[in-house]
Design a protein around this motif. Structure first.
Motif, mmCIF file in Angstrom:
data_model
loop_
_atom_site.group_PDB
_atom_site.id
_atom_site.type_symbol
_atom_site.label_atom_id
_atom_site.label_comp_id
_atom_site.label_asym_id
_atom_site.label_seq_id
_atom_site.Cartn_x
_atom_site.Cartn_y
_atom_site.Cartn_z
ATOM 1 N N ALA A 151 -10.929 -0.206 -2.760
ATOM 2 C CA ALA A 151 -11.483 1.073 -1.218
ATOM 3 C C ALA A 151 -11.026 0.074 -0.926
ATOM 4 O O ALA A 151 -11.206 -1.436 -1.438
ATOM 5 N N GLU A 152 -10.886 0.274 0.324
ATOM 6 C CA GLU A 152 -10.480 -0.238 1.955
ATOM 7 C C GLU A 152 -11.133 0.436 3.087
ATOM 8 O O GLU A 152 -10.469 1.784 3.070
ATOM 9 N N ASN A 153 -12.152 0.316 3.841
ATOM 10 C CA ASN A 153 -12.776 0.366 4.491
ATOM 11 C C ASN A 153 -13.370 1.941 4.040
ATOM 12 O O ASN A 153 -12.954 3.320 4.816
ATOM 13 N N GLY A 154 -14.517 1.629 3.402
ATOM 14 C CA GLY A 154 -14.654 3.151 2.666
ATOM 15 C C GLY A 154 -13.659 4.525 2.304
ATOM 16 O O GLY A 154 -14.016 5.822 2.005
ATOM 17 N N ARG A 155 -12.428 4.001 1.728
ATOM 18 C CA ARG A 155 -11.185 4.982 1.687
ATOM 19 C C ARG A 155 -10.626 4.712 0.288
ATOM 20 O O ARG A 155 -10.502 2.870 0.081
ATOM 21 N N GLN A 156 -10.159 4.810 -0.613
ATOM 22 C CA GLN A 156 -9.881 4.939 -2.048
ATOM 23 C C GLN A 156 -8.014 4.563 -1.464
ATOM 24 O O GLN A 156 -7.787 5.866 -1.193
ATOM 25 N N ARG A 157 -8.122 3.590 -1.759
ATOM 26 C CA ARG A 157 -5.998 3.088 -1.316
ATOM 27 C C ARG A 157 -5.613 2.855 -2.864
ATOM 28 O O ARG A 157 -5.772 2.417 -4.016
ATOM 29 N N THR A 158 -3.824 3.602 -3.006
ATOM 30 C CA THR A 158 -3.217 3.103 -4.152
ATOM 31 C C THR A 158 -2.320 1.641 -3.282
ATOM 32 O O THR A 158 -1.432 1.649 -2.743
ATOM 33 N N TRP A 159 -2.430 0.893 -4.079
ATOM 34 C CA TRP A 159 -1.248 -0.357 -4.016
ATOM 35 C C TRP A 159 -0.484 -0.672 -5.550
ATOM 36 O O TRP A 159 -0.658 -0.725 -6.236
ATOM 37 N N ILE A 160 0.976 -1.245 -4.544
ATOM 38 C CA ILE A 160 1.700 -0.635 -6.040
ATOM 39 C C ILE A 160 2.342 -2.213 -5.883
ATOM 40 O O ILE A 160 2.594 -2.844 -4.595
ATOM 41 N N ALA A 161 2.983 -2.760 -6.921
ATOM 42 C CA ALA A 161 3.565 -3.946 -7.062
ATOM 43 C C ALA A 161 4.682 -4.178 -8.388
ATOM 44 O O ALA A 161 4.350 -3.722 -9.523
ATOM 45 N N LEU A 162 5.338 -5.031 -7.961
ATOM 46 C CA LEU A 162 6.625 -4.666 -9.102
ATOM 47 C C LEU A 162 6.089 -5.238 -10.195
ATOM 48 O O LEU A 162 6.090 -6.630 -10.233
ATOM 49 N N THR A 163 6.696 -5.216 -11.214
ATOM 50 C CA THR A 163 6.034 -6.211 -12.872
ATOM 51 C C THR A 163 7.456 -6.957 -13.128
ATOM 52 O O THR A 163 8.231 -6.843 -12.118
ATOM 53 N N GLU A 174 0.913 -1.500 0.406
ATOM 54 C CA GLU A 174 0.547 0.348 0.092
ATOM 55 C C GLU A 174 0.727 1.406 0.299
ATOM 56 O O GLU A 174 1.736 1.132 0.423
ATOM 57 N N PHE A 175 0.154 2.076 -1.074
ATOM 58 C CA PHE A 175 1.709 3.169 -0.814
ATOM 59 C C PHE A 175 1.774 4.110 0.721
ATOM 60 O O PHE A 175 3.038 4.514 0.545
ATOM 61 N N ALA A 176 1.022 4.038 1.426
ATOM 62 C CA ALA A 176 1.558 4.667 2.893
ATOM 63 C C ALA A 176 2.194 4.211 3.012
ATOM 64 O O ALA A 176 3.333 4.441 4.161
ATOM 65 N N MET A 177 2.211 2.670 3.576
ATOM 66 C CA MET A 177 3.229 1.896 3.897
ATOM 67 C C MET A 177 4.452 1.668 3.881
ATOM 68 O O MET A 177 5.887 2.239 3.455
ATOM 69 N N VAL A 178 4.225 2.249 2.008
ATOM 70 C CA VAL A 178 6.217 2.105 1.214
ATOM 71 C C VAL A 178 5.796 3.740 1.229
ATOM 72 O O VAL A 178 7.324 3.973 1.230
ATOM 73 N N ARG A 179 5.342 4.934 1.430
ATOM 74 C CA ARG A 179 5.663 6.417 1.876
ATOM 75 C C ARG A 179 6.492 6.431 3.244
ATOM 76 O O ARG A 179 7.726 7.157 3.731
ATOM 77 N N ASP A 180 6.005 6.120 4.019
ATOM 78 C CA ASP A 180 6.388 5.801 6.231
ATOM 79 C C ASP A 180 7.859 5.080 5.748
ATOM 80 O O ASP A 180 8.451 5.207 6.718
ATOM 81 N N ALA A 181 8.012 4.062 5.009
ATOM 82 C CA ALA A 181 9.135 2.773 5.081
ATOM 83 C C ALA A 181 10.576 3.981 4.699
ATOM 84 O O ALA A 181 11.276 3.617 5.454
ATOM 85 N N ILE A 182 10.482 4.321 3.740
ATOM 86 C CA ILE A 182 11.013 5.051 3.235
ATOM 87 C C ILE A 182 11.649 6.993 3.195
ATOM 88 O O ILE A 182 12.267 7.637 3.169
#
Length: 108
Positions: free
Chosen positions: A64-76, A30-38
């Motif tokens: 959508a997760e818990n009523g909020r739009q979340r961005t997920w990131i994956a390596l191709t 999840e975007f926020a997890m990556v943001r916080d990690a780096i």
């Protein structure tokens, strides 16, 4: 014939290298997890992701997760291959810098 280091300039920047390292060990993050990690702002992470996405190294998806739009990131698969090759080159270079045995260091 000498080997010239081959770095992936898209991945090599510290922030993008960290992003790829995080994503290499998971299916997606999840975007926020990556943001916080780096430890960067949303805008800085977005810029890094845009460069990785333009290179075909990451795929972004929204859900959508818990009523909020979340961005997920994956390596191709291309991103995984590029990251693995980049790490292999870094490891090759690191192996060239073997430390001197104890007692045989620089004496000045």
């Amino acid at each position: 014939m000498s080997h010239v280091p081959v770095f992936d300039s898209v991945i090599h920047a510290p922030g993008r290298l960290q992003i790829c390292a995080i994503l290499s060990s998971v299916d997606d993050a999840e975007f926020a997890m990556v943001r916080d990690a780096i430890k960067v702002s949303d805008s800085v992470l977005s810029k890094h992701l845009k460069q990785l996405e333009e290179a075909g190294y990451v795929k972004l998806s929204k859900a959508a997760e818990n009523g909020r739009q979340r961005t997920w990131i994956a390596l191709t698969s291309a991103g995984r291959k590029a990251f693995a090759a980049h790490v292999a080159e870094l490891n090759r270079l690191a192996a060239l810098t073997a430390p001197a045995p104890i007692g045989q260091g620089f004496s000045g």
